[in-house]
Design a protein around this motif. Structure first.
Motif, PDB file in Angstrom:
ATOM      1  N   GLY A 146       0.819  -1.205   0.000  1.00 38.03           N
ATOM      2  CA  GLY A 146       0.000   0.000   0.000  1.00 38.03           C
ATOM      3  C   GLY A 146       0.855   1.257   0.000  1.00 38.03           C
ATOM      4  O   GLY A 146       0.579   2.211  -0.745  1.00 38.03           O
ATOM      5  N   MET A 147       1.898   1.285   0.822  1.00 39.83           N
ATOM      6  CA  MET A 147       2.772   2.443   0.878  1.00 39.83           C
ATOM      7  C   MET A 147       3.520   2.652  -0.436  1.00 39.83           C
ATOM      8  O   MET A 147       3.800   3.791  -0.834  1.00 39.83           O
ATOM      9  N   SER A 175      -4.032   3.956   0.215  1.00 41.51           N
ATOM     10  CA  SER A 175      -4.818   4.150   1.431  1.00 41.51           C
ATOM     11  C   SER A 175      -5.773   2.992   1.658  1.00 41.51           C
ATOM     12  O   SER A 175      -5.957   2.536   2.792  1.00 41.51           O
ATOM     13  N   SER A 176      -6.393   2.503   0.594  1.00 35.03           N
ATOM     14  CA  SER A 176      -7.370   1.414   0.727  1.00 35.03           C
ATOM     15  C   SER A 176      -6.718   0.129   1.203  1.00 35.03           C
ATOM     16  O   SER A 176      -7.351  -0.691   1.874  1.00 35.03           O
ATOM     17  N   LEU A 214       7.742   2.892   4.984  1.00 35.03           N
ATOM     18  CA  LEU A 214       8.079   1.522   4.589  1.00 35.03           C
ATOM     19  C   LEU A 214       8.910   0.825   5.666  1.00 35.03           C
ATOM     20  O   LEU A 214       8.702  -0.363   5.960  1.00 35.03           O
ATOM     21  N   MET A 215       9.825   1.564   6.276  1.00 30.53           N
ATOM     22  CA  MET A 215      10.662   0.970   7.332  1.00 30.53           C
ATOM     23  C   MET A 215       9.835   0.641   8.573  1.00 30.53           C
ATOM     24  O   MET A 215       9.962  -0.434   9.169  1.00 30.53           O
ATOM     25  N   VAL A 216       8.962   1.562   8.978  1.00 30.29           N
ATOM     26  CA  VAL A 216       8.118   1.335  10.158  1.00 30.29           C
ATOM     27  C   VAL A 216       7.168   0.171   9.924  1.00 30.29           C
ATOM     28  O   VAL A 216       6.994  -0.707  10.786  1.00 30.29           O
ATOM     29  N   LEU A 217       6.539   0.127   8.760  1.00 30.98           N
ATOM     30  CA  LEU A 217       5.590  -0.932   8.456  1.00 30.98           C
ATOM     31  C   LEU A 217       6.250  -2.302   8.368  1.00 30.98           C
ATOM     32  O   LEU A 217       5.621  -3.323   8.675  1.00 30.98           O
ATOM     33  N   SER A 218       7.509  -2.341   7.992  1.00 30.54           N
ATOM     34  CA  SER A 218       8.238  -3.621   7.961  1.00 30.54           C
ATOM     35  C   SER A 218       8.377  -4.196   9.364  1.00 30.54           C
ATOM     36  O   SER A 218       8.195  -5.402   9.584  1.00 30.54           O
TER      37      SER A 218
END
Length: 407
Positions: free
Chosen positions: A94-95, A125-126, A189-193
């Protein structure tokens, strides 16, 4: 919905998480901040895009509608799919969509390219919201209102920061400077990983335990009616919010002859108030009942929205802050209330309500933009002032009583 014990699959809501996992909760809130900051670049850039491409308010409304429809239609489908097959790393994809949309917007040279850019951001966003809301729920340790408020606070803070950063970075320079927002996407992207790894481990642990879920003590028909009432309240709230996020700067420029930068700062003030209201709404729902918070936060804004079109610049700023605090406290309570109505469909419910909210904001922006072209921005605010009165229907929402089902 049956009150008997129900078999619950591993993808269903469970009470496996007994304690609030604050590192994950604050991490997903920060990811929400970054996601919504990038989304808010779109409406914050409207004055620049309007000037560069000689857009009408109707075209601005169509840009918002395109973005919001891309963000809304896919969300329930993403949520429904991930209810059955959780995808811990889906938010990373998504990102990546959002990142590509920001790059495309910075290079956009036509109205069509702007539409394509915002649709890419909408798709990102979805994909983000249904799973992110589920992670917030799972990390809550039972403090669902608090968790949803922290999660939403991140989003509102990002939404407030976007226009400020656009005013500081893009407005003094050019549209191309939107490219600098790619930095926030990379951080996201780093945080979501990191979050994805926790979610993956959580799913592995949950599969080894009994699933316990709280079911509402309501008939199927009452649940359907309650969801319908919540949808109407979402319509009221987000139609009004779209008038503020898409057109408040134009209203201030037209009525008070402010510069674009000065008008953007008033928008930031309103969005900051929304962040405060969001933080308050969830815990108040935990404490006093979500129904009453929903009722107050939609209907309670009405006296102030009705006054807004008639006051000077100072009181416009004051009233916008009051409206932002009151009306934004509803959404965390609405989301958690809906999740408690349908606790076995967390992703679908989150996607449905986020998607419907985005859809209503997009539709509102398109219709209000067309109305502004045919009348004036000031007239739009006279009409929208009555929308919060719809909040009176929250009186008919049932008080939820729960029972447990164990697989």
């Amino acid at each position: 919905m049956s009150s008997s014990s129900t078999s619950v699959s591993p993808s269903d809501t469970t009470t496996t998480v007994q304690k609030t996992v604050y590192p994950i909760l604050f991490s997903i809130a920060f990811a929400h901040l970054l996601n919504d900051l990038l989304q808010s670049v779109i409406p914050a850039s409207y004055p620049i895009l309007k000037e560069n491409f000689h857009l009408t308010f109707t075209q601005i409304g169509l840009i918002t509608l395109s973005y919001q429809m891309a963000a809304s239609i896919l969300q329930p489908l993403v949520g429904l799919y991930t209810d059955k097959k959780p995808k811990p790393f889906s938010q990373i994809f998504g990102m990546l969509f959002t990142l590509s949309g920001i790059v495309s917007l910075s290079y956009a040279s036509s109205f069509l390219m702007i539409i394509v850019s915002v649709v890419l951001v909408g798709i990102g966003s979805s994909i983000f919201h249904p799973e992110a809301s589920r992670i917030s729920f799972l990390a809550s340790g039972g403090k669902r209102g608090l968790a949803q408020s922290i999660f939403q606070l991140g989003g509102n803070a990002g939404t407030a920061m976007g226009p400020l950063l656009v005013a500081l970075i893009v407005v003094p320079n050019s549209q191309f400077y939107i490219i600098w927002f790619v930095v926030f996407a990379i951080i996201g992207l780093m945080v979501l990983s990191r979050i994805a790894l926790w979610y993956q481990n959580h799913l592995s642990l949950r599969n080894t335990k009994k699933a316990v879920i709280d079911l509402p003590n309501l008939s199927r028909n009452k649940i359907i009616v309650s969801v319908g009432l919540l949808m109407v309240l979402i319509f009221s709230k987000f139609f009004y919010m779209s008038s503020m996020t898409s057109y408040f700067t134009f209203y201030l420029i037209e009525k008070f002859h402010l510069s674009v930068q000065d008008a953007q700062f008033y928008l930031v003030l309103f969005l900051g108030a929304c962040a405060v209201g969001t933080l308050i709404g969830g815990p108040l729902g935990d404490q006093f009942g979500r129904k009453y918070v929903i009722w107050f936060s939609v209907l309670g804004a009405a006296p102030f929205t009705l006054l807004l079109p008639f006051v000077d610049l100072f009181w416009t700023g004051v009233l916008s802050v009051i409206i932002g605090i009151i009306i934004s406290s509803a959404f965390p309570a609405i989301i958690v209330y809906a999740q408690e109505l349908l606790p076995k469909k967390l992703g679908m419910v989150s996607g449905l309500f986020y998607g419907f909210a985005f859809g209503m904001a997009g539709l509102g922006s398109a219709l209000l933009g067309n109305l502004a072209d045919h009348t004036s921005i000031t007239y739009v605010y006279h009409i929208c002032a009555y929308l919060p009165l719809i909040g009176i229907i929250a009186f008919f929402l049932p008080n939820l009583k729960k029972k447990k089902a164990i697989s």
